[in-house]
Design a protein around this motif. Structure first.
Motif, PDB file in Angstrom:
ATOM      1  N   VAL A   3       0.851  -1.184   0.000  1.00 35.68           N
ATOM      2  CA  VAL A   3       0.000   0.000   0.000  1.00 35.68           C
ATOM      3  C   VAL A   3       0.888   1.236   0.000  1.00 35.68           C
ATOM      4  O   VAL A   3       1.835   1.322   0.796  1.00 35.68           O
ATOM      5  N   VAL A   4       0.589   2.199  -0.878  1.00 33.29           N
ATOM      6  CA  VAL A   4       1.256   3.497  -0.873  1.00 33.29           C
ATOM      7  C   VAL A   4       0.252   4.559  -0.463  1.00 33.29           C
ATOM      8  O   VAL A   4      -0.846   4.629  -1.032  1.00 33.29           O
ATOM      9  N   ILE A   6      -0.232   8.587  -0.183  1.00 32.06           N
ATOM     10  CA  ILE A   6       0.326   9.844  -0.676  1.00 32.06           C
ATOM     11  C   ILE A   6      -0.069  10.952   0.280  1.00 32.06           C
ATOM     12  O   ILE A   6      -1.234  11.336   0.357  1.00 32.06           O
ATOM     13  N   LEU A 258       0.790   9.604 -11.305  1.00 29.38           N
ATOM     14  CA  LEU A 258       0.293   8.247 -11.132  1.00 29.38           C
ATOM     15  C   LEU A 258       0.588   7.446 -12.403  1.00 29.38           C
ATOM     16  O   LEU A 258       0.384   7.936 -13.520  1.00 29.38           O
ATOM     17  N   VAL A 268       3.566   5.061  -8.518  1.00 24.32           N
ATOM     18  CA  VAL A 268       3.656   6.522  -8.433  1.00 24.32           C
ATOM     19  C   VAL A 268       5.084   6.935  -8.765  1.00 24.32           C
ATOM     20  O   VAL A 268       6.053   6.273  -8.375  1.00 24.32           O
ATOM     21  N   GLU A 284       5.986   0.947  -6.982  1.00 22.81           N
ATOM     22  CA  GLU A 284       4.820   0.167  -7.364  1.00 22.81           C
ATOM     23  C   GLU A 284       4.115  -0.371  -6.119  1.00 22.81           C
ATOM     24  O   GLU A 284       4.746  -0.578  -5.077  1.00 22.81           O
ATOM     25  N   ALA A 285       2.814  -0.564  -6.222  1.00 26.63           N
ATOM     26  CA  ALA A 285       2.036  -1.103  -5.103  1.00 26.63           C
ATOM     27  C   ALA A 285       0.749  -1.705  -5.646  1.00 26.63           C
ATOM     28  O   ALA A 285       0.436  -1.589  -6.847  1.00 26.63           O
ATOM     29  N   PHE A 288      -3.613   2.117  -3.217  1.00 24.19           N
ATOM     30  CA  PHE A 288      -3.112   3.481  -3.053  1.00 24.19           C
ATOM     31  C   PHE A 288      -4.150   4.312  -2.292  1.00 24.19           C
ATOM     32  O   PHE A 288      -5.358   4.186  -2.513  1.00 24.19           O
ATOM     33  N   ALA A 290      -4.783   8.440  -1.277  1.00 26.50           N
ATOM     34  CA  ALA A 290      -4.347   9.809  -1.563  1.00 26.50           C
ATOM     35  C   ALA A 290      -4.902  10.757  -0.510  1.00 26.50           C
ATOM     36  O   ALA A 290      -6.108  10.982  -0.459  1.00 26.50           O
ATOM     37  N   LEU A 452      -7.724   2.891  -5.709  1.00 25.55           N
ATOM     38  CA  LEU A 452      -7.262   4.177  -5.173  1.00 25.55           C
ATOM     39  C   LEU A 452      -8.404   4.852  -4.435  1.00 25.55           C
ATOM     40  O   LEU A 452      -9.507   4.992  -4.977  1.00 25.55           O
TER      41      LEU A 452
END
Length: 509
Positions: A3-4, A6, A258, A268, A284-285, A288, A290, A452
């Motif tokens: 998981v990213v 932002i 993105l 990202v 990479e993930a 996501f 935001a 996302l």
């Protein structure tokens, strides 16, 4: 599962900490050097100043930060305000000063002393609506982001509606009515309401829909607390929790694009700062999050349509200052000038808070609403001249609350919407979320991409630090439900994790 997240605002960090606790591989990317965004705290010349948000609540027994302490095993470094303590004082044009103490009985007594018995009906309505709403609001998925949230809304909402059947017609009407419709015809009281709701709802009593107004006015009774070391202590505690559960929080990592494939986000593109300034990398993930406004997120989509802030969006002008402790008249930690000129909200650090600055000096921040358009299209000289003029205007307003302020201030530091944009990258310096003029103003966390989600003050429940933390809980639940996982149970005894807090560090240094 990677998981990213932002953005290291309170909403993003809440989601990140809960997902990391559930065992996901979480990375938080933050372009700045500290967490919190517009609810962060920054260093300047040996002092800690709150970047934007200063009011903190959610430490009552059912409050979001009490839940997070139990669930994550953390301890937020705060001093909780007791019943009867005054959280805020509001200065009106006729010279009266209206206190807002903690506790409904204390509040009603203060209101009757200020405005007479004619306001009793308003506060009875406000208390009834707020109590009903808080029974529903914890974890409320509104508007529903998917079929599962719709089922949860019905599962939670139908029993609640049956339990409030007698009040239900009035509650539904308050989705359309304005808060002012419940107020007596008292110009001073209306001025008081307008000033308070401008802080909490980004519009006045004639614009705020009544249900939101009732909840927004309930702040003094929802576990208010003074953050030790500044508001950023909340975000710093959450960032520590992310790391404790195996996640990463990376600063000087600015997401600029993105990467998309077949309608999904796959990575990202990040511009690095510090010693690696000028370098780029792609992370990479699988999923996501935001912590961005809709427009800031849209700007990351290659060749996608851009989305400006709403026409009624607000920016803020902030004046940060340091004054001698003896200069500050006794009173509440928050003071609002609602007389002539700009309405100015002054937040004072705790007396003796050594995390904010040296003994004998007191840090304060004064904030004023300003339209974003006033700061756009200005050349360098015109901008500097306007910034200086605003700084003088706000300093004069603070002088009304703290006589001798301008002559005695050891440090003055102004911040405009452009300053917010530069440091937080919030679109045009937009802060405060959507003005709450109707119940569907704040959208759900959904985005056009199935993996996302958005979080922050521009999703429900919207404004305030507790609200964005509740939004973070909501998004974490969405992600975990999608993965077929259940959220981790809170610590059974409610005890704090033995990890070190800001307060602990201060006492050991």
């Amino acid at each position: 599962m990677k998981v990213v997240v932002i953005g290291a605002g309170v909403g993003g960090l809440t989601t990140a900490a809960l997902l990391a606790q559930a065992g996901l591989e979480v990375t938080v990317l933050e372009h700045h050097t500290y967490p919190g965004g517009s609810a962060g705290t920054f260093w300047h010349r040996g002092f800690r100043f709150d970047a934007g948000a200063t009011l903190l609540a959610g430490f009552d027994e059912a409050g979001v930060f009490t839940r997070l302490e139990r669930r994550l095993g953390v301890r937020f470094p705060v001093r909780r305000l007791a019943q009867g303590q005054t959280l805020m004082e509001v200065w009106l044009p006729d010279g009266r000063v209206v206190p807002r103490p903690v506790g409904r009985a204390h509040e009603l007594e203060a209101q009757e002393q200020a405005f007479g018995r004619g306001v009793r009906g308003f506060w009875a309505w406000q208390a009834r609506r707020a109590e009903a709403l808080w029974g529903l609001a914890q974890g409320l998925p509104f508007p529903p982001a998917n079929a599962q949230e719709l089922r949860r809304l019905l599962h939670k909402g139908l029993p609640w509606a049956l339990g409030h059947l007698a009040d239900l017609p009035g509650i539904l009407a308050d989705l359309l009515r304005r808060t002012a419709a419940h107020a007596p015809a008292n110009p001073a009281f209306r001025r008081f309401l307008d000033a308070q709701l401008l802080i909490a709802a980004q519009t006045d009593a004639g614009g705020t829909y009544a249900l939101f107004g009732a909840a927004a006015l309930d702040l003094p009774h929802r576990g208010p607390a003074m953050p030790l070391g500044g508001m950023g202590a909340v975000a710093e505690t959450l960032a520590e929790a992310v790391r404790r559960y195996g996640g990463r929080v990376l600063y000087r990592h600015r997401v600029e694009r993105l990467w998309l494939r077949r309608g999904r986000v796959v990575g990202v593109e990040v511009a690095l700062g510090g010693r690696r300034r000028g370098e780029r990398e792609v992370l990479e993930a699988d999923l996501f999050i935001a912590n961005l406004t809709p427009g800031d997120l849209a700007a990351l989509v290659p060749e996608g349509p851009q989305q400006p802030p709403p026409a009624d969006a607000w920016g803020a002008f902030m004046l940060h200052a340091v004054v001698p402790e003896g200069l500050v008249p006794p009173g509440a930690p928050y003071r609002q000038w609602a007389g002539a000129g700009e309405w100015t909200f002054v937040s004072l650090a705790e007396p003796g808070d050594s995390l904010r600055g040296p003994a004998g000096l007191r840090v304060l921040s004064a904030s004023v609403h300003t339209r974003l358009a006033e700061w756009q299209g200005l050349g360098k000289e015109a901008y500097q001249a306007q910034k200086q003029a605003w700084q003088e205007r706000v300093a004069r307003q603070v002088e009304r609350l703290i006589p001798g302020f301008r002559a005695s201030a050891a440090l003055l530091l102004g911040a405009t919407p452009r300053t917010y944009w530069f440091y937080t990258r919030r679109q045009s310096g937009w802060v405060g979320g959507y003005p709450q003029v109707h119940p569907f103003r704040t959208p759900s966390p959904r985005t056009p991409f199935p993996n996302l989600w958005r979080v922050g003050e521009t999703i429900f429940p919207g404004q305030s630090v507790p609200a964005v933390a509740m939004g973070g809980e909501r998004v974490a639940a969405l992600v975990l439900a999608r993965l077929g996982l259940e959220p981790a149970a809170p610590f059974a005894d409610g005890a704090a994790h033995p990890g070190c807090s800001l307060q602990d560090r201060a006492s050991s240094e």
